[in-house]
Design an enzyme around this catalytic site. Structure first.
Site, short mmCIF file in Angstrom:
data_model
loop_
_atom_site.label_atom_id
_atom_site.label_comp_id
_atom_site.label_asym_id
_atom_site.label_seq_id
_atom_site.Cartn_x
_atom_site.Cartn_y
_atom_site.Cartn_z
N SER A 18 0.82 -1.22 0.00
CA SER A 18 0.00 0.00 0.00
C SER A 18 0.85 1.27 0.00
O SER A 18 1.94 1.31 0.60
CB SER A 18 -0.86 -0.01 1.27
N GLU A 42 0.40 3.56 1.82
CA GLU A 42 0.54 3.99 3.23
C GLU A 42 1.95 3.70 3.76
O GLU A 42 2.35 4.25 4.79
CB GLU A 42 -0.49 3.28 4.10
N TYR A 68 -1.27 0.45 10.71
CA TYR A 68 -1.56 -0.21 9.43
C TYR A 68 -0.36 -0.08 8.49
O TYR A 68 0.08 -1.06 7.88
CB TYR A 68 -2.81 0.41 8.80
P1 NDP Z 1 -11.38 -4.89 2.17
O1 NDP Z 1 -11.36 -4.31 3.54
O2 NDP Z 1 -12.57 -4.62 1.29
O3 NDP Z 1 -11.24 -6.48 2.28
C1 NDP Z 1 -10.38 -7.08 3.22
C2 NDP Z 1 -10.54 -8.59 3.13
O4 NDP Z 1 -9.65 -9.21 4.07
C3 NDP Z 1 -11.95 -9.10 3.45
O5 NDP Z 1 -12.25 -10.15 2.56
C4 NDP Z 1 -11.77 -9.65 4.87
O6 NDP Z 1 -12.69 -10.66 5.19
C5 NDP Z 1 -10.37 -10.22 4.76
N1 NDP Z 1 -9.73 -10.48 6.06
C6 NDP Z 1 -9.49 -9.60 7.04
N2 NDP Z 1 -8.86 -10.21 8.06
C7 NDP Z 1 -8.70 -11.50 7.72
C8 NDP Z 1 -8.13 -12.63 8.34
N3 NDP Z 1 -7.60 -12.55 9.56
N4 NDP Z 1 -8.12 -13.81 7.68
C9 NDP Z 1 -8.69 -13.92 6.45
N5 NDP Z 1 -9.26 -12.88 5.81
C10 NDP Z 1 -9.28 -11.69 6.44
O7 NDP Z 1 -10.04 -4.44 1.45
P2 NDP Z 1 -9.75 -4.08 -0.11
O8 NDP Z 1 -10.37 -5.11 -0.95
O9 NDP Z 1 -10.03 -2.66 -0.32
O10 NDP Z 1 -8.16 -4.23 -0.15
C11 NDP Z 1 -7.53 -5.47 -0.45
C12 NDP Z 1 -6.10 -5.44 0.06
O11 NDP Z 1 -5.39 -4.38 -0.57
C13 NDP Z 1 -5.95 -5.20 1.56
O12 NDP Z 1 -4.83 -5.94 1.99
C14 NDP Z 1 -5.68 -3.71 1.67
O13 NDP Z 1 -4.95 -3.42 2.84
C15 NDP Z 1 -4.85 -3.50 0.40
N6 NDP Z 1 -4.90 -2.19 -0.18
C16 NDP Z 1 -6.10 -1.64 -0.55
C17 NDP Z 1 -6.15 -0.43 -1.19
C18 NDP Z 1 -7.44 0.21 -1.59
O14 NDP Z 1 -7.42 1.40 -1.90
N7 NDP Z 1 -8.54 -0.53 -1.62
C19 NDP Z 1 -4.90 0.30 -1.52
C20 NDP Z 1 -3.69 -0.39 -1.11
C21 NDP Z 1 -3.71 -1.58 -0.49
P3 NDP Z 1 -14.13 -10.36 5.86
O15 NDP Z 1 -15.08 -10.12 4.71
O16 NDP Z 1 -14.41 -11.61 6.60
O17 NDP Z 1 -13.99 -9.14 6.73
P1 GDR Z 2 -7.14 5.66 3.39
O1 GDR Z 2 -8.68 5.75 2.93
O2 GDR Z 2 -6.97 5.95 4.84
O3 GDR Z 2 -6.35 6.48 2.43
O4 GDR Z 2 -6.83 4.11 3.21
P2 GDR Z 2 -9.95 6.50 3.52
O5 GDR Z 2 -10.95 6.51 2.44
O6 GDR Z 2 -10.36 5.93 4.84
O7 GDR Z 2 -9.40 8.00 3.81
C1 GDR Z 2 -8.93 8.84 2.77
C2 GDR Z 2 -8.78 10.27 3.27
O8 GDR Z 2 -10.05 10.83 3.51
C3 GDR Z 2 -10.01 11.59 4.72
N1 GDR Z 2 -11.35 11.70 5.30
C4 GDR Z 2 -12.11 10.67 5.74
N2 GDR Z 2 -11.87 9.33 5.73
C5 GDR Z 2 -12.85 8.52 6.21
N3 GDR Z 2 -12.66 7.20 6.18
N4 GDR Z 2 -14.01 9.02 6.72
C6 GDR Z 2 -14.28 10.36 6.75
O9 GDR Z 2 -15.34 10.79 7.20
C7 GDR Z 2 -13.28 11.22 6.23
N5 GDR Z 2 -13.20 12.58 6.07
C8 GDR Z 2 -12.03 12.83 5.51
C9 GDR Z 2 -9.03 10.80 5.60
O10 GDR Z 2 -8.54 11.65 6.63
C10 GDR Z 2 -7.99 10.41 4.58
O11 GDR Z 2 -7.06 11.43 4.45
C11 GDR Z 2 -7.23 3.38 2.05
C12 GDR Z 2 -7.45 1.92 2.49
O12 GDR Z 2 -8.04 1.22 1.43
C13 GDR Z 2 -6.13 1.27 2.87
O13 GDR Z 2 -6.33 -0.12 3.10
C14 GDR Z 2 -5.14 1.47 1.70
O14 GDR Z 2 -3.90 0.90 2.02
C15 GDR Z 2 -4.98 2.96 1.39
O15 GDR Z 2 -6.25 3.48 1.05
C16 GDR Z 2 -4.03 3.19 0.23
#
Ligand code: NDP
Ligand code: GDR
Length: 323
Positions: A123, A125, A147
């Site tokens: 990520s 992050e 995270y």
């Molecule tokens: P989601 O939060 O939508 O999905 C997370 C998944 O992980 C769910 O299927 C959840 O299962 C599963 N999970 C959590 N804990 C466990 C565990 N202990 N064992 C098995 N499964 C588990 O995430 P995204 O699809 O958005 O993201 C996918 C991956 O990419 C994550 O690793 C995230 O950190 C990473 N990522 C995401 C980004 C984004 O912008 N979306 C950007 C960069 C990285 P359950 O349904 O049971 O909760």
């Molecule tokens: P992020 O996504 O932390 O970048 O992580 P999120 O959408 O939670 O926040 C993005 C930005 O929006 C600002 N923000 C708020 N965020 C949330 N959730 N709720 C609010 O009400 C709100 N108002 C403002 C936050 O401060 C932040 O700056 C996502 C996840 O998918 C991670 O798992 C992944 O690794 C990173 O993106 C890349």
């Protein structure tokens, strides 16, 4: 028919990746953790085409058994505790799943099926207090949350298994990617769902945190294609995957409310509860390696993404009988 194992298949990316792999003729096996309410909403449209198996990133034995049983050609590790603010409330759980979970899965592969190609969901992050703008694969890491710290471990353990054990292991450093299947707690979906509710008369305000935060947002459907491309290349590597442009939360609100003919300024309320203790700096990536080596380019623009999400939220709410 190649076999792919996806952890996190019930999540946003897992469901899009499953769609992509099925369209390419894969046998798709998804690891799911046991819960008292087995609701797999994001997979409803493909439930008869995939196989689900119970396991957990916290449990080494379950991972070994699953890899041994299916001997997947490709393993995509998308599972994680992925909500950044929650990692401050549950830092130990986040470390156990998001960091050590990666090591457990890599160990399972090394022990029973070392030929598998492995993808780790890294990520942006990990750059946190960014040392340079834009960030690329060589930019030093400076995570700002539990995270981010856990993802740094996941990234480096992936690189180390590649270098020490010869595992075909890739780490995709993905920037924020969104979709109509995004969780409701993430800011983009919170905004599109909120705008749709207000448009339909179901709410009269939307409470958000920092409107000046900026992110490099793309479409999840584009980003899962990059994951697959990484595992098809003839050498394993790490890749930054992003669009290379940022927008503020305010811009997102403007586009989402504007799409339904409303002015966000009339409805959005800033609420200190949603501010973060430590914000990341300007996260904007340079996707040149992914473009050059994988031929990957995103297809969906920022405006198209916002519109797609708002339209789908309106549709979902209307399908529940709301006018
Ligand atoms: P989601 O939060 O939508 O999905 C997370 C998944 O992980 C769910 O299927 C959840 O299962 C599963 N999970 C959590 N804990 C466990 C565990 N202990 N064992 C098995 N499964 C588990 O995430 P995204 O699809 O958005 O993201 C996918 C991956 O990419 C994550 O690793 C995230 O950190 C990473 N990522 C995401 C980004 C984004 O912008 N979306 C950007 C960069 C990285 P359950 O349904 O049971 O909760
Ligand atoms: P992020 O996504 O932390 O970048 O992580 P999120 O959408 O939670 O926040 C993005 C930005 O929006 C600002 N923000 C708020 N965020 C949330 N959730 N709720 C609010 O009400 C709100 N108002 C403002 C936050 O401060 C932040 O700056 C996502 C996840 O998918 C991670 O798992 C992944 O690794 C990173 O993106 C890349």
């Amino acid at each position: 028919m190649p076999t792919a194992l996806i952890t996190g298949i019930t999540g946003q990316d897992g469901s899009y990746l499953a769609d992509l792999l099925l369209s390419k003729g894969y046998r798709v096996v998804g690891l799911v953790r046991r819960s008292s309410t087995m609701v797999f909403g994001r997979l409803a449209h493909i439930q008869d085409e995939i196989e689900l198996v119970q396991g957990d990133l916290h449990d080494q034995g379950s991972l070994v058994s699953i890899v041994e049983r299916y001997r997947p050609d490709e393993v995509y590790n998308l599972a994680a505790q992925s909500f950044v603010p929650m990692s401050w409330n549950q830092p130990v759980l986040t470390g156990d799943a998001t960091a050590l979970g990666v090591a457990r899965l890599l160990e399972a592969i090394r022990l029973v099926h070392p030929e598998a190609h492995f993808y780790q969901a890294s990520s942006s992050e990990i750059f946190g207090k960014a040392r340079e703008v834009p960030q690329n694969e060589e930019t030093p890491f400076y995570p700002r949350t539990p995270y981010g710290v856990a993802k740094v471990f996941g990234h480096w353990i992936t690189v180390n298994y590649r270098e020490k054990h010869g595992t075909f292991a890739c780490s995709g450093i993905l920037y924020n990617h969104e979709s109509p299947r995004r969780g409701l707690e993430f800011v983009t979906r919170k905004i599109t769902h909120g705008a749709a509710r207000i448009k339909l008369g179901l709410a009269d305000e939307l409470r958000l945190g920092n409107l000046e935060s900026r992110r490099d947002w793309g479409f999840a459907g584009d980003y899962v294609r990059a994951m697959w491309l990484m595992l098809q290349h003839d050498e394993a590597d790490d890749y930054v995957v992003c669009r290379g442009e940022t927008h503020s939360v305010r811009d997102f609100c403007d586009a989402a409310f504007g799409h339904v003919g409303l002015d966000y300024g009339d409805y959005v309320v800033q609420d200190p509860r949603f501010y973060r203790p430590a914000e990341v700096d300007l996260l904007v990536g340079d996707p040149q390696r992914a473009r050059d080596k994988l031929g990957w380019t995103p297809k969906v623009s920022f405006e198209e993404l916002v519109q797609m999400m708002v339209e789908r939220d309106l549709e979902i709410l209307r399908s529940k009988g709301i006018p």
